[in-house]
Each structure stands twice: as C-alpha cells, then as structure tokens.
Design an enzyme around this catalytic site. Structure first.
Site, short mmCIF file in Angstrom:
data_model
loop_
_atom_site.label_atom_id
_atom_site.label_comp_id
_atom_site.label_asym_id
_atom_site.label_seq_id
_atom_site.Cartn_x
_atom_site.Cartn_y
_atom_site.Cartn_z
N SER A 1 9.83 -7.14 5.61
CA SER A 1 8.93 -7.43 4.50
C SER A 1 7.48 -7.40 4.94
CB SER A 1 9.21 -8.82 3.94
OG SER A 1 10.53 -8.93 3.51
N HIS B 1 11.09 -0.32 2.78
CA HIS B 1 11.12 -1.68 2.24
C HIS B 1 11.68 -1.68 0.82
CE1 HIS B 1 8.81 -5.48 0.90
NE2 HIS B 1 9.97 -5.81 1.41
N GLU C 1 9.00 0.82 -0.61
CA GLU C 1 7.76 1.11 0.10
C GLU C 1 8.14 1.85 1.39
OE1 GLU C 1 4.61 -2.36 -1.12
OE2 GLU C 1 6.16 -2.94 0.29
N ASN D 1 4.07 -7.40 -1.12
CA ASN D 1 4.08 -8.77 -0.61
C ASN D 1 2.68 -9.28 -0.28
OD1 ASN D 1 6.78 -9.08 -1.00
ND2 ASN D 1 7.36 -8.56 1.09
N1 LIG Z 1 15.28 -11.46 0.48
C1 LIG Z 1 14.46 -10.54 -0.05
O1 LIG Z 1 14.09 -10.64 -1.24
C2 LIG Z 1 13.98 -9.38 0.79
C3 LIG Z 1 13.41 -8.28 0.13
C4 LIG Z 1 13.01 -7.17 0.88
C5 LIG Z 1 13.14 -7.20 2.26
N2 LIG Z 1 13.67 -8.30 2.88
C6 LIG Z 1 13.84 -8.26 4.33
O2 LIG Z 1 15.20 -7.93 4.61
C7 LIG Z 1 15.59 -8.48 5.87
C8 LIG Z 1 16.84 -9.32 5.69
O3 LIG Z 1 16.57 -10.35 4.75
P1 LIG Z 1 17.71 -10.99 3.83
O4 LIG Z 1 17.01 -11.53 2.64
O5 LIG Z 1 18.84 -10.06 3.66
O6 LIG Z 1 18.14 -12.23 4.75
P2 LIG Z 1 19.54 -13.00 4.83
O7 LIG Z 1 19.23 -14.34 5.39
O8 LIG Z 1 20.29 -12.90 3.56
O9 LIG Z 1 20.35 -12.13 5.91
C9 LIG Z 1 19.92 -12.03 7.25
C10 LIG Z 1 20.93 -11.21 8.03
O10 LIG Z 1 20.46 -11.17 9.40
C11 LIG Z 1 21.57 -11.46 10.24
N3 LIG Z 1 21.05 -12.08 11.46
C12 LIG Z 1 20.53 -13.31 11.59
N4 LIG Z 1 20.18 -13.52 12.87
C13 LIG Z 1 20.52 -12.39 13.55
C14 LIG Z 1 20.45 -12.00 14.91
N5 LIG Z 1 19.95 -12.84 15.83
N6 LIG Z 1 20.89 -10.76 15.25
C15 LIG Z 1 21.39 -9.91 14.31
N7 LIG Z 1 21.50 -10.24 13.00
C16 LIG Z 1 21.07 -11.46 12.64
C17 LIG Z 1 22.44 -12.41 9.44
O11 LIG Z 1 23.76 -12.44 9.94
C18 LIG Z 1 22.34 -11.78 8.05
O12 LIG Z 1 23.27 -10.69 7.94
C19 LIG Z 1 14.37 -9.26 6.37
O13 LIG Z 1 13.63 -8.45 7.23
C20 LIG Z 1 13.60 -9.55 5.08
O14 LIG Z 1 12.23 -9.76 5.29
C21 LIG Z 1 14.11 -9.39 2.17
#
Ligand SMILES: NC(=O)c1ccc[n+]([C@@H]2O[C@H](COP(=O)([O-])OP(=O)(O)OC[C@H]3O[C@@H](n4cnc5c(N)ncnc54)[C@H](O)[C@@H]3O)[C@@H](O)[C@H]2O)c1
Length: 286
Positions: A119, A140, A152, A190
């Site tokens: 993000s 993104h 993005e 963001n």
């Molecule tokens: N939540 C949103 O709205 C959103 C939107 C766009 C982008 N993102 C980005 O997407 C990415 C994931 O976010 P999310 O919302 O899916 O989070 P989430 O908490 O739902 O999932 C995180 C994932 O990362 C894994 N993980 C955690 N620690 C880890 C490690 N040490 N090694 C490998 N895997 C690990 C977990 O098992 C899980 O599968 C982030 O970079 C976030 O910034 C999130």
C-alpha cells in the site's frame, strides 16, 4: 511476454481477493500460503465466496467451479516455479517482504515479473532484493479485489518499461483500470485517503460525533459508499497503522501521525473485520 500462470504470495484479505479476481479472468493461479492449514482454509473461503455469488445470480455454478478449479493452493514456494507473474501480498512490513522477494527470486525463471501489492512501502527496496531489479514493479489492488476496478501500477526507478507494460496489460486483462503512479509513499489513493481516515478517528476521539454519526455524515454529505470508520475496519487497523507510519516517515505530514487509539486497538487485537472487531463488531469474520 504472455502471462499464463500467476503466483500469489499471501492468503489474507488481499491475497485471496486477488486470487479470485485473477482466476475469474481466466488465469491459472498458484496461491502460496505460509502453512498447509491456512492454504486449505483459503480454498474453503474462496469456495464460500463464489457460492455467495452463485446465490446472488452473479455467476452460475459451472463458472464458479471453473474459477475454483483454476486456483491451486500450496504452502511451498517452489510451486511458483512456472509462474510468469508473481504478485506478493503479505503483511505490510518491509523486512518480511524483502526476505520473501529474495526467496522467491531463487525459484522463478529469469523472465518472470515480480509485483508487490504494497500500500505504501518503497517498491525500489524490493526490487534491489532480487537478481533482476528491472522485473519488479507494484500492482496495488483495492479492497475487495474482485470488485474494485483500480490497480495502481507502481513504477520504481529500477523497473524496465517492458515490466510496466506487462503489468498494465495484465491488469486490463483482469478487467481492471490501471493507473501508472510514481514509487512514492501512498501513491495516489492512500496518500489522499489515509490522512482523511486518520482525521476521522481524531474527530471520534474529540467527541465531535459518535461512530455512527461520523460514518453517516460522510456517506450522506460526500456521497461516499462507506464511512471512514467502516472503511478502516475493512482495510484492517494493523495495515492502516503501517500505512500511516510509512506516509509520515516519507512526507513528514503531521496529519499522518496515527491517532494513538489506533495502536491501542491493534494491540488489543481489534483489527477490524478480519478479527471480528474494530470500530464495529462483525458476526461473520470474512
Ligand atoms: N487491506 C487492504 O484494504 C489492502 C488494500 C490494498 C493493499 N493492501 C496490502 O496488501 C498486503 C496484504 O494485506 P492484507 O490486508 O491482505 O493483510 P492480512 O492481514 O489480511 O494478510 C496478511 C497475510 O500476510 C501473511 N503473513 C504475515 N506475516 C508473514 C510473514 N512473516 N511471512 C509471510 N507471510 C506473512 C499472513 O499469513 C496473511 O496471509 C499488504 O501489503 C497491504 O498493505 C491491503
């Protein structure tokens, strides 16, 4: 280069949503989760989500079965070896992502493109962790990934134009609307959105209105589909704090200093929808 098989790293909110979006567009997906148990759970979540779409008449059963059939879940990084494009979507933590990029680089063919769904983090820091930094970019997606149209496309200074072209064309093939952005914290959405979300928490803390009042005001007054506190819950409060910290670290804008209660809520495990409790409470966690 033609993208046929897509690897996804991470099976959280975004990893599983991106897998659904990409498989729905007709691509073969290898979704890598950290353990066999979470990989199996991800498959069940995907099946349930698609079953809901069948109930609502958005997909027929045959289409839903075909989407599920294109998603192969695994706990092994080596299973990504045949992928033309890998989209990393694990926790918003730079050290974790850098280590994973270095690991996956050993598995992939030299032509494969590696994208991050970060993000806010600097994409260039991930690029320099692999053997061919020119193959790395950001893709993104937005939450929920199967529904939201924007992607993005983040172009770090190390990326080749070919990499950006592959990622852009792939986003379009997934039915998305790609927008090219600079590798700068928060990109477009963001950078504009999070100071606003943070300020909504500040208003809540100062008692200007209660939770429902703030969310209702922004839906009714600005025509937003969702109020800021409900949106923070959807994104996840841990991810939101990570985003604010990176924005503040790079731009120094005081509006991006996470309101303390956000950190307290994360410490308490009140992460939003994904944990069942944030500003709101949720019966069904996903
Ligand atoms: N939540 C949103 O709205 C959103 C939107 C766009 C982008 N993102 C980005 O997407 C990415 C994931 O976010 P999310 O919302 O899916 O989070 P989430 O908490 O739902 O999932 C995180 C994932 O990362 C894994 N993980 C955690 N620690 C880890 C490690 N040490 N090694 C490998 N895997 C690990 C977990 O098992 C899980 O599968 C982030 O970079 C976030 O910034 C999130």
């Amino acid at each position: 280069m033609i993208v046929r098989q897509v690897g996804i790293l991470g099976s959280g909110i975004m990893g599983s949503g991106i897998a659904e979006a990409v498989a729905t567009a007709g691509f073969e997906v290898v979704l890598r989760s950290r353990s066999a148990a979470t990989a199996a759970a991800t498959r069940i979540t995907l099946e349930k989500g698609l079953a809901r779409q069948v109930t609502r008449g958005r997909l027929d059963q045959e289409q839903a079965d075909a989407v599920v059939g294109r998603v192969h879940v695994t706990a092994y990084l080596d299973d990504l070896a045949g992928c033309d494009l890998v989209i990393e979507s694990v926790v918003e933590d730079l050290a974790t992502k850098v280590a994973l990029f270095a690991e996956v680089d050993r598995v992939l063919g030299r032509a494969a493109v590696l994208a991050t769904n970060t993000s806010t983090l600097p994409v260039v820091d991930l690029a320099v962790a692999v053997s061919s930094p020119e193959r790395v970019c950001g893709m993104h997606f937005f939450n929920p990934a199967p529904v939201m149209k924007l992607v993005e496309i983040v172009a770090p200074i190390t990326a080749s134009e070919e990499t950006i072209a592959i990622a852009t064309a792939f986003a379009r093939e997934c039915g998305k609307d790609p927008v090219r952005v600079k590798d700068q914290a928060g990109f477009v959405v963001n950078a504009l959105l999070f100071p606003y979300l943070n300020n909504a928490v500040r208003l809540l803390e100062s008692g200007v209105a209660d939770r429902d009042g703030i969310d209702e005001a922004m839906r009714g007054g600005c025509g937003f589909p969702m109020g800021p506190l409900a949106l923070l819950d959807l994104v996840g409060l841990d991810t939101s704090v990570a985003i604010l910290d990176t924005l503040h670290g790079e731009h120094g804008d005081p509006g991006s200093v996470a309101v303390p209660v956000l950190r307290r809520m994360v410490a308490a495990g009140h992460l939003g929808r994904k944990s069942g409790r944030g500003f709101y409470r949720y019966e069904d966690r996903r």
